[in-house]
Design a protein around this motif. Structure first.
Motif: not given
Ligand code: SF4
Length: 482
Positions: A234-240
């Motif tokens: 989820i953190a990677k999705k948000i950063v993306r």
């Protein structure tokens, strides 16, 4: 450990809270037992005060305030305490480190992500995801030459500042200002102190406001629920999402202030002890000799009803000038950092005794102890110091202050410090003036019962003087030189 502590919220029976039993000084526990405010289960104390304030239940102001204090003790010595302890277990106990503060930490040539709120689990993961080589590469490919820049705000900002040295863009009243720099790709929020209007402000720019908590939705925001079990994904999705938003930045609208200031943070109880050589003796001796006259805990919010940061800065400068070591948390700490008071060089603004101690230890005269939740760290210092000196907390030359408080949480923090035996100054007037009896209990009678009381004074210089006088009186009673 987490399972046992989780049960503390709703356990049945009369057994006091485990952390209160384990961590509060014996003398304090005797006082709380005697007047019947030893907290049992955290949720139970909240439910009980909510019931008592319902129409036609508890009509006695003293009984109501006593339950309020009991509820606050459940927060300070247990709820907040466990949040601090568990965060330290998961992410590490803060150690002194250097960082930078104010809006100048935003970068023109990077994807800027602001983490805002209070939950370190989310913000720590966002910081980690922002270092993902694939995402950094993507940011550069999309024109952000300097990659991804995560900065903090409010107390989640304090959490990542204390543990990782992540730059902090500002305190609560700067959240809209960060957006109108035009350089924010995303504001990622969890809960508490998030102005709902930031979505409207962000709509004038390309900034995406991303809410992440099931209990904190804002109309118009993009909602991506944060589930700890899938934290990395989820953190990677948000950063993306933030990275892919970089090409939408409107260059003509970008205006990043130059102001930024160096700071030293990370003063957990363990770090303070380490700086003192592993024992409280040097601090106790400096207090007894009068090099340090006393300790003040200054905490809490910034408040649009008063000039931003002014009471925090004025009061703190007055205290350190009078050889009072100031420790604090929350938006106070961010105010201090912007004004250079968290730099070791700020020792020059301190009185001669405090200056000497700070220079010898290489520390600033104001110590950043963490987020609002970390006020529990201060309780531990107070308890340990009282035990070390063989006295009760109300005997110590200490005082507390929340010069610009505004949130409900600050009410609880102020109340658990009062119940722990501390004089607590409030710089903004609480809505209690409708009852003389309530005012009398809070500002006078409470001292007879628990050793602490509230003191209200909007003028920060007068407030500092009153705190200094209070500290002098306590020193006199201990037989220590003025
Ligand atoms: S100190 Fe007050 S305003 Fe600042 S983040 Fe904490 S609760 Fe919010």
């Amino acid at each position: 450990v987490a399972k046992i502590l989780e049960m503390e919220f709703g356990k049945p029976g009369e057994e006091p809270l485990k952390l209160v039993e384990a961590l509060a000084p014996e003398k304090r526990k005797q006082v709380w037992k005697k007047i019947g405010i030893m907290p049992r289960a955290i949720d139970r104390e909240i439910t009980e005060i909510m019931h008592r304030t319902h129409m036609g239940v508890d009509a006695d102001p003293l009984s109501l305030i006593a339950q309020g204090l009991r509820c606050a003790l459940a927060d300070g010595w247990s709820g907040s305490m466990m949040a601090t302890l568990l965060s330290d277990i998961m992410f590490g106990t803060p150690k002194p480190l250097k960082a930078v503060a104010n809006l100048g930490v935003l970068k023109e040539k990077a994807v800027n992500i602001l983490v805002h709120g209070h939950n370190p689990v989310l913000s720590m993961k966002i910081v980690e995801a922002a270092e993902d080589p694939e995402l950094v590469e993507l940011a550069k490919k999309l024109g952000a030459e300097e990659g991804i820049n995560v900065v903090g705000m409010c107390c989640t900002g304090n959490e990542v500042l204390m543990r990782l040295g992540v730059p902090i863009a500002g305190n609560m009243l700067q959240q809209e200002l960060a957006i109108i720099t035009g350089a924010l790709e995303a504001v990622v929020v969890d809960y508490q102190c998030i102005m709902p209007a930031i979505v409207d402000v962000a709509s004038c720019y390309h900034t995406k406001v991303i809410t992440t908590e099931p209990k904190a939705h804002i109309p118009g925001a993009l909602h991506i629920e944060f589930e700890p079990a899938h934290a990395d994904e989820i953190a990677k999705k948000i950063v993306r999402i933030a990275v892919e938003n970089f090409p939408n930045r409107i260059k003509e609208k970008v205006q990043i202030p130059e102001e930024k200031m160096e700071l030293m943070a990370g003063f957990s109880v363990e770090a303070i002890l380490e700086a003192l050589g592993g024992t409280l003796d040097p601090l106790a001796n400096a207090l007894k000799e009068g090099k340090i006259k006393g300790i003040a805990g200054v905490v809490g919010c910034v408040n649009p009803k008063v000039r931003h940061d002014n009471s925090h800065v004025t009061l703190t400068k007055e205290l350190i000038k009078n050889d009072i070591l100031v420790v604090g948390t929350g938006c106070w700490a961010i105010a201090m950092s912007k004004h250079g008071l968290l730099k070791p060089e700020a020792a020059e603004l301190a009185g001669p005794g405090l200056k000497e101690v700070c220079k010898a230890l290489g520390i600033p005269p104001c110590l950043h102890m963490g987020s609002c939740v970390d006020c529990s760290r201060m309780l531990l210092v107070l308890g340990a110091l009282a035990d070390h000196l063989g006295v009760d907390i109300p005997d110590l030359p200490v005082a507390g202050s929340a010069p610009e408080w505004m949130s409900e949480k600050a009410v609880s923090i102020g109340a658990y410090f009062v119940a722990s035996g501390i004089l607590v100054h409030l710089g903004t007037i609480p809505p209690v003036l409708g009852s003389k009896t309530v005012v009398e209990i809070l500002t006078s009678k409470a001292e007879e019962l628990v050793g602490g009381k509230f003191y209200v004074e909007p003028d920060p210089v007068k407030a500092a003087q009153a705190m200094i006088e209070h500290i002098k009186e306590k020193r006199k009673k201990l037989g220590w030189p003025e």
